[in-house]
Design a protein around this motif. Sequence first.
Motif, PDB file in Angstrom:
ATOM      1  N   GLU A 168       0.819  -1.209   0.000  1.00 36.85           N
ATOM      2  CA  GLU A 168       0.000   0.000   0.000  1.00 36.85           C
ATOM      3  C   GLU A 168       0.857   1.266   0.000  1.00 36.85           C
ATOM      4  O   GLU A 168       0.461   2.303  -0.536  1.00 36.85           O
ATOM      5  CB  GLU A 168      -0.938  -0.003   1.210  1.00 36.85           C
ATOM      6  CG  GLU A 168      -2.076   0.976   1.090  1.00 36.85           C
ATOM      7  CD  GLU A 168      -3.177   0.714   2.098  1.00 36.85           C
ATOM      8  OE1 GLU A 168      -4.031   1.612   2.236  1.00 36.85           O
ATOM      9  OE2 GLU A 168      -3.189  -0.355   2.739  1.00 36.85           O
ATOM     10  N   ILE A 169       2.077   1.162   0.559  1.00 39.24           N
ATOM     11  CA  ILE A 169       2.959   2.340   0.621  1.00 39.24           C
ATOM     12  C   ILE A 169       3.310   2.849  -0.782  1.00 39.24           C
ATOM     13  O   ILE A 169       3.520   4.050  -0.992  1.00 39.24           O
ATOM     14  CB  ILE A 169       4.251   2.017   1.425  1.00 39.24           C
ATOM     15  CG1 ILE A 169       5.060   3.297   1.611  1.00 39.24           C
ATOM     16  CG2 ILE A 169       5.072   0.937   0.741  1.00 39.24           C
ATOM     17  CD1 ILE A 169       6.271   3.139   2.488  1.00 39.24           C
ATOM     18  N   ILE A 170       3.345   1.920  -1.752  1.00 40.90           N
ATOM     19  CA  ILE A 170       3.671   2.321  -3.127  1.00 40.90           C
ATOM     20  C   ILE A 170       2.570   3.213  -3.688  1.00 40.90           C
ATOM     21  O   ILE A 170       2.842   4.256  -4.307  1.00 40.90           O
ATOM     22  CB  ILE A 170       3.860   1.073  -4.024  1.00 40.90           C
ATOM     23  CG1 ILE A 170       5.045   0.234  -3.511  1.00 40.90           C
ATOM     24  CG2 ILE A 170       4.074   1.477  -5.480  1.00 40.90           C
ATOM     25  CD1 ILE A 170       5.234  -1.074  -4.233  1.00 40.90           C
ATOM     26  N   ILE A 171       1.325   2.818  -3.440  1.00 40.43           N
ATOM     27  CA  ILE A 171       0.185   3.615  -3.907  1.00 40.43           C
ATOM     28  C   ILE A 171       0.191   4.986  -3.222  1.00 40.43           C
ATOM     29  O   ILE A 171      -0.025   6.022  -3.867  1.00 40.43           O
ATOM     30  CB  ILE A 171      -1.137   2.877  -3.633  1.00 40.43           C
ATOM     31  CG1 ILE A 171      -1.125   1.478  -4.277  1.00 40.43           C
ATOM     32  CG2 ILE A 171      -2.320   3.691  -4.127  1.00 40.43           C
ATOM     33  CD1 ILE A 171      -1.028   1.489  -5.779  1.00 40.43           C
ATOM     34  N   ASP A 172       0.467   4.980  -1.915  1.00 39.07           N
ATOM     35  CA  ASP A 172       0.496   6.250  -1.165  1.00 39.07           C
ATOM     36  C   ASP A 172       1.608   7.163  -1.686  1.00 39.07           C
ATOM     37  O   ASP A 172       1.418   8.380  -1.830  1.00 39.07           O
ATOM     38  CB  ASP A 172       0.713   5.976   0.331  1.00 39.07           C
ATOM     39  CG  ASP A 172      -0.462   5.233   0.958  1.00 39.07           C
ATOM     40  OD1 ASP A 172      -1.560   5.292   0.366  1.00 39.07           O
ATOM     41  OD2 ASP A 172      -0.275   4.601   2.011  1.00 39.07           O
ATOM     42  N   LYS A 173       2.784   6.570  -1.941  1.00 41.98           N
ATOM     43  CA  LYS A 173       3.916   7.363  -2.424  1.00 41.98           C
ATOM     44  C   LYS A 173       3.623   7.941  -3.806  1.00 41.98           C
ATOM     45  O   LYS A 173       3.934   9.106  -4.092  1.00 41.98           O
ATOM     46  CB  LYS A 173       5.172   6.481  -2.484  1.00 41.98           C
ATOM     47  CG  LYS A 173       6.468   7.247  -2.688  1.00 41.98           C
ATOM     48  CD  LYS A 173       6.891   7.976  -1.433  1.00 41.98           C
ATOM     49  CE  LYS A 173       8.197   8.706  -1.638  1.00 41.98           C
ATOM     50  NZ  LYS A 173       8.661   9.387  -0.429  1.00 41.98           N
TER      51      LYS A 173
END
Length: 724
Positions: A311-316
Amino acid sequence: RLNVENHISLAKVLVTEAWKRLERQVLLSLPALSKFALCLYKQHRHFSLVTGQIAHVVDMKLDSIQDIRILSVLMISISEVITESFRDRLLHKAEQLLEEKDEVHFNSAKRILQFLQNVKLRYHPLLEKCNRIFLESASHLDIHTISHIFGLYEQLGFDSAEFRLIAKQLLSETIDDYHDPETFAKLFFSLGPMAESKVRERLLVTAVHMAEEFSSHQVLMILKTMQKMKCRNSHLLKKMASVLHKHLESYHVLSLVKLTQYLVALHCQDLELFAKLKILLLGCLKSSVIPAETAAVIRVLAMLPSFQVEEIIIDKAAAVLPQCRLHHLNCIATALVRWNHHGHLHWQNSSELCAKLLQKLNDCGFQRLQKANNLNLLLEELPYVNGEWFEEVLNEETLAMCQCLIDQITWANVLPLSFFLIKSDHRCPALFDRIASVTVENIDKIPPSEIYFILFLFSALNYDPPDNEEFFKSCIQHFTSNLSHLETYHLVLLGHVLAMAGYFPPDLITTIFSVSFLSKLDAQLKVLPDTVKQRVHSSLMKLNRAVCLECPEFHIPWFHEPYCQRVSHNSTSRINSQRQHIHRMLAEILGGSHYSRISVLTPYYYEIDFECVLDVNKKPLSYMSQNIPLDGVGRIHLRHDIKDKERKALPPGAQRIALEFLDSKAFSKDYSRHLKGEPAVKKRHLEMLGYRVVQIPHFEWNSMVLSTKSEQLEYLRQQLYGIQ
């Protein structure tokens, strides 16, 4: 000169003292200024205030500089702190000084190439001058300069077959002299992509033996070259992958990105290595604050095998979108579409988050385009944008914005604009007409080597500007007066693109089909990349065919029979279900399968989907009665000489009919769906061979109007018999 680090106190004191003298106008000797500037450049003080002060002095004294060595040193030293207008003045001055024939400007030419790379500008007039200097100074070339020049050419998007030939000869003669990892890596990079099979095998074997000694940079260089060579040597790949484990931690983020690309392209099977790369790339992603780096990392993460998206990739990605250029947005969109397609989004609400992010991507892309007010800046972003997302979401908006900025089209940007329009596959009359008029008005300012791409735009998309004759005449006159300055293979590409538009300049045609030219071309093709080689071979064949059919007065023989037979033999195209369906319908209309043929090769090797013959009374003639055998799938291989005696003469009044089914590639992608150049030329040539050509557009055949078999049969009947 002693390579003192810039943080050493003595270095700081010396720089400060020199700066003070500069401000007091004591250090105004141009040779001394160039040495001082080079020292600062080597200490990586590219953006320092003192570098800016030197740039100001150069600006004031540019007209008085008459030594290309001094100018070229100053150019690379101040390249990071100059304006666009100052850059252009420097380029103009460098052009003037390189014209002097009194001395060899080899090192100055290398520095000018470096300057062009620093300012990210592919300026053909200077590139060609520098290349000419390298060709005339072969004695100055060694493995270090050759690899350096190849590297700069690659980054600038420039190529020279003549330089490749000289480099190949020099390196092949000294191949046994490179035993240390540094020089061998440079040899592999320079010679590998153009080496013949025996030399290539020696390079690969040596690389395996030397693998453990390669530095991290050299490993990257070897893998990059293996990708260029389309090398599938599993032993070397495994060896390089095993060596990589000890180097991974030393790579900068963009080097990790390149490394991942190379390994994926080479089909590396080291899952442990990919797992380590994933961890490192995710770490870089979390700490990155630069949009370009973030987008690049996300793009290569999508390339990794069996990658589960966190999910961190989407947030970034969501965090950097507002700062992204079109290319970066395209990278992120491509990754998202790929992950969604392969089902790599597994956490709760992942599909919803992905959809929201894609919508935000679209909005950011539209906003960036709507804010565009400078065509040159917009065109800088477009070369790196491609793929389904851009084509579906932003392509039309980008074309509309280019039309809004149409008054900013100049001779200096017609080339990048032509590149974009070729890629977009859209006929845009307003833009095409403006490009044509600007080209004619400024023809003497446009480098002859760039004319090909402008002509390709009009020929490939089959567009005639209002002053069509004047446009083509100006372009032809411009490059025919500069034939000696153009690459040999460029002339072939030019000849083909002009033939597509129906132009056959006598000087160009006689030059291309002379024995000496073809011999020179044959030698150069051996060192060109495979993709270029295939394009040139194909273009020469098509030009040969066009000249034979349209300009018999040149008395050029048809000599591509063996090439066409080889291409036809290697072709993997099969008769698809739609073709078989249409063939059955033709049999129903004509009265039997023996009245038509499928996938027919004509003289001069055009392949047509279906052929039949109607007599003077519009009655079909049977192929069986003409003693022409049909094979299992109805594929006929005729001999391909126009004078073929086995191709029986037709009865008086009879006519051969070529029925062609045209898919989406045959038409422009805009709403006009205009027939493109290649299928238009094919129709013209088939008519010269005696066919009545019936072209069936895919959008007619697949339309609701022809949704039933009876409607399709009636449509085919009307097309065959010429019923309105």
